[in-house]
Design a protein around this motif. Sequence first.
Motif, PDB file in Angstrom:
ATOM      1  N   LEU A   1       0.821  -1.206   0.000  1.00 39.24           N
ATOM      2  CA  LEU A   1       0.000   0.000   0.000  1.00 39.24           C
ATOM      3  C   LEU A   1       0.856   1.256   0.000  1.00 39.24           C
ATOM      4  O   LEU A   1       0.508   2.253  -0.631  1.00 39.24           O
ATOM      5  CB  LEU A   1      -0.934  -0.011   1.218  1.00 39.24           C
ATOM      6  N   ALA A   2       1.987   1.205   0.727  1.00 36.53           N
ATOM      7  CA  ALA A   2       2.887   2.354   0.748  1.00 36.53           C
ATOM      8  C   ALA A   2       3.451   2.609  -0.649  1.00 36.53           C
ATOM      9  O   ALA A   2       3.583   3.758  -1.082  1.00 36.53           O
ATOM     10  CB  ALA A   2       4.022   2.127   1.741  1.00 36.53           C
ATOM     11  N   GLY A   3       3.785   1.544  -1.369  1.00 33.18           N
ATOM     12  CA  GLY A   3       4.294   1.693  -2.729  1.00 33.18           C
ATOM     13  C   GLY A   3       3.256   2.273  -3.670  1.00 33.18           C
ATOM     14  O   GLY A   3       3.594   2.938  -4.653  1.00 33.18           O
ATOM     15  N   GLU A   4       1.975   2.039  -3.351  1.00 25.04           N
ATOM     16  CA  GLU A   4       0.889   2.561  -4.171  1.00 25.04           C
ATOM     17  C   GLU A   4       0.425   3.928  -3.673  1.00 25.04           C
ATOM     18  O   GLU A   4      -0.534   4.493  -4.202  1.00 25.04           O
ATOM     19  CB  GLU A   4      -0.309   1.588  -4.124  1.00 25.04           C
ATOM     20  N   ARG A   5       1.100   4.445  -2.618  1.00 24.08           N
ATOM     21  CA  ARG A   5       0.689   5.685  -1.962  1.00 24.08           C
ATOM     22  C   ARG A   5      -0.746   5.583  -1.466  1.00 24.08           C
ATOM     23  O   ARG A   5      -1.511   6.540  -1.479  1.00 24.08           O
ATOM     24  CB  ARG A   5       0.832   6.881  -2.903  1.00 24.08           C
TER      25      ARG A   5
ATOM     26  N   TRP B   1      -0.509   3.980  10.868  1.00 25.96           N
ATOM     27  CA  TRP B   1       0.541   3.429  11.716  1.00 25.96           C
ATOM     28  C   TRP B   1       1.437   2.433  10.996  1.00 25.96           C
ATOM     29  O   TRP B   1       2.653   2.496  11.086  1.00 25.96           O
ATOM     30  CB  TRP B   1      -0.066   2.783  12.970  1.00 25.96           C
ATOM     31  N   ARG B   2       0.834   1.495  10.276  1.00 26.94           N
ATOM     32  CA  ARG B   2       1.638   0.417   9.702  1.00 26.94           C
ATOM     33  C   ARG B   2       2.509   0.860   8.534  1.00 26.94           C
ATOM     34  O   ARG B   2       3.356   0.104   8.078  1.00 26.94           O
ATOM     35  CB  ARG B   2       0.731  -0.741   9.269  1.00 26.94           C
ATOM     36  N   THR B   3       2.304   2.076   8.033  1.00 27.27           N
ATOM     37  CA  THR B   3       3.149   2.563   6.950  1.00 27.27           C
ATOM     38  C   THR B   3       4.096   3.676   7.414  1.00 27.27           C
ATOM     39  O   THR B   3       4.725   4.337   6.583  1.00 27.27           O
ATOM     40  CB  THR B   3       2.299   3.071   5.773  1.00 27.27           C
TER      41      THR B   3
END
Length: 701
Positions: A341-345, A643-645
């Motif tokens: 998800l972080a890579g997908e923003r 939090w998780r990112t």
Amino acid sequence: MVEPDSRRHVLVVAPHCASMPRLGSLEPAAYELDKVLRDAALGGCSPGLPDGGSLFVGDGLTSERVRGLVERAVEHAAERNAVLVLAMLGHGFVVGQTGTLHLMAADSAEEVRRGAVDVSALVTMAVDHHGVAGLIGIVDTCHAAGALPAAAQLTAGSRNGRTRMSLLMASSTSQPAYDLTLSRELTALLRSGVPVDEGDLSVTRVAQELRRRVKGQDVTDTHHNGDPHAGKPLWIARNLRYRGSSPGILSGPFAAEELASALGGLNPPEPVPRTHGTEAVRALLRRLEEGRPAEPDSVWDRAMEAADNLYVAVRTVEFLRAWVGSDLTTPGIRRALSSLLAGERRLPAGPAAACDSDVAVLDYLVFDHPVAYKDCRSWVTRFVLLLARAAGRSDQDPELGKWAEEIKARQELNDAVEYARRQHAEQRLSLVTSLHASVAGAWPESLETWLLLDGEIFERSTFSCLPETERPIDRESVEGALESAVLWARTEAEKLQLPLIRIHVAAPSALLATWRPEESGSALLLGVHHDVVMHWSERLAPSRLLRLTEAAVSARWTAIAGHTAASAPLDWLSAQETADPKALGARLARGQYGAGAIGLVHRPTADTDGLLDLLLAYTPVLMWPHGADDFAPPLREQLDEHWRTLPDSLLDTYRCEWSGGSAKDIAVLRLVWDNQEWLTFCNRFRVSGMSTSTSTSTETV
């Protein structure tokens, strides 16, 4: 349509008090709580009054009217031998040392019993009333635990103690409660469900989950069961995440909803398979294919797509369990999802935030994939590759290719392999620059820098912070040295043909409190194209106190990294809690703040009182707002979603703010992120004496 249970009644009372500050969240919190408790699929309650009334909120509710409403609700529950769910929200106080809670109504004044509602007395009256099958109390006020009746009142009375009661209270008798947080978090929790094998949620189970979400106040629960003839235990709501007697089901609620709608539209409707495995889904696909219409049919197309998606989800779950095996853990699954998800923003909010199993994640990825993708396969293969890499599996394993062929995702797997390798390459190189040469929190004369390759030191250099003119060292000269260090690191990165993304900046607490290195740069802000992560430089040359606490800090990081609840593992400290450093130090020494990370509700000063030093001696993760306003409870809920990112998602909010976009409210936060990699680096620095080793001194590039 399922109707609410006539033997479960609800009454929600939430008065405004004219003599106290107005509670802006009172009406929406009370409305949503009443709604969820009357939802036939959740609370399953009928209105608590004979005329159909269940919610009374706002102005004009006097103490006499509140008592009258509760008495009528108790009598109505007794007539039907019903359980009464009674919620009381608003301002509350306790008088002197009695500890008895009084709810403040329209005509109430603080610490004046007359004109206020004795909550404990109402609870006792309801519990002891013949015919009432039980009482579930929800008390969301300051000092809420003062609602608890004395033990003698529960075990004696007209029913000789043959009563049942469960109370959920927002705070202890000595604590305030903030912004109706208990009611709002309870509503959200009941709507999302709890990942436990329980069909009905007890107050005890709900309180256990709420303690992870509600910070700064101690959620309290108590239970009494003195009725030997009672049947089913008291429960507050049905659990939407209960899977019943089908533990082998390999698909989730998204699949169930889409399949029911898509297959139900066929003529005749096709039943939804109970997906214990791929064979049931293959049979469904065969039946749909046999019934393919002669002409284009959007209803059939949707059904076929839903069945195809179901096959991808179920087959992938089966594959991961066989291929990854014992390395398939909840923290690993969540880290892979967060990385994707972080890579997908994107952020793990809403449904993604609740994903804690392989089934839940695949259900989300398959049936809620980005619209930019033609189908779910690109997202699913990326997730599998990230999970496999973390578990030490090769992306060239024949089993992986076989799985991709089975779900018709060979090309998507090839793309995912490149994606995972590119992401890995971006993580190989990082720059560490430290201001630990600072004296008493002043700007240092030099920066120590290390270029790390795969976690090992590749190059080291020192950069002077002395200005070219006679002026003293200041922020501008230090930021100039930092910019030179970045240029040096980029040159080395080009030789290695690797990108330089991550920059670690270590600083003493006085500078941490005021400096934003990601906003430095003479031509372009450093944080625009680099992930700038802040650390505490004192760990490089620890004091005796730090040496004594470093094992506990490392253990805290392990707990933070393994955290699986939806809420952030944070203890929020108010200005009052940090006002006395000696008392705060004593609480820290006793391990009183056990969530893992610590957040300050308020902005610290330049740390002349040593607050940040004290807190960082006990936690690897510390955050605070850099603005004048306190970090309010609604913002903490937003932080739970990020939090998780962290720290990447926080850096993204900074970039969004810089570019003039609509930044998230958490952009006001500052963060010290001393993860295990940083703790390990600091330990190696101290043990190997890197600070005195030979290095190349570089002042300009």
